[in-house]
Design an enzyme around this catalytic site. Sequence first.
Site, PDB file in Angstrom:
ATOM      1  N   MET A   7       0.835  -1.192   0.000  1.00  0.00           N
ATOM      2  CA  MET A   7       0.000   0.000   0.000  1.00  0.00           C
ATOM      3  C   MET A   7       0.871   1.244   0.000  1.00  0.00           C
ATOM      4  SD  MET A   7      -3.335  -0.729   2.197  1.00  0.00           S
ATOM      5  CE  MET A   7      -4.454  -0.918   0.815  1.00  0.00           C
ATOM      6  N   CYS A   8       0.434   2.225  -0.764  1.00  0.00           N
ATOM      7  CA  CYS A   8       1.048   3.546  -0.728  1.00  0.00           C
ATOM      8  C   CYS A   8      -0.080   4.563  -0.841  1.00  0.00           C
ATOM      9  CB  CYS A   8       2.114   3.719  -1.806  1.00  0.00           C
ATOM     10  SG  CYS A   8       1.508   3.762  -3.491  1.00  0.00           S
ATOM     11  N   THR A   9       0.262   5.778  -1.093  1.00  0.00           N
ATOM     12  CA  THR A   9      -0.765   6.812  -1.120  1.00  0.00           C
ATOM     13  C   THR A   9      -1.802   6.544  -2.208  1.00  0.00           C
ATOM     14  OG1 THR A   9       1.205   8.188  -0.858  1.00  0.00           O
ATOM     15  CG2 THR A   9      -0.861   9.248  -0.565  1.00  0.00           C
TER      16      THR A   9
END
Length: 101
Positions: A7-9
């Site tokens: 997960m990232c932004t």
Amino acid sequence: MKKILLMCTAGMSTSMMVQKMQESASEQNLEVKIEAYGSERFNDLIPEYDIVLLGPQLKYMHNEFKNRAEPYGKIVEVINPMDYAVMNGQKVLSHALELIG
């Protein structure tokens, strides 16, 4: 089959890491499912994965995500910033599999 969620932004930069991790898994003949999504999908996706790896830019949210994952018995860890910077998919994959056990 081990299932790893990155997960990232927005799920964009981690998609490159997913590709590197999948290449490493293929070279080692490992059967893993690795996907990347934006952090807003965390609650929907956590039940489906063994571990969630957060991009270094989400380090500040680690405790929050860890608390949300606890009822599911899932692991949440931040990707090592140096491994992320050089897109060392093999090292990130190895660490994730080690944490899963």
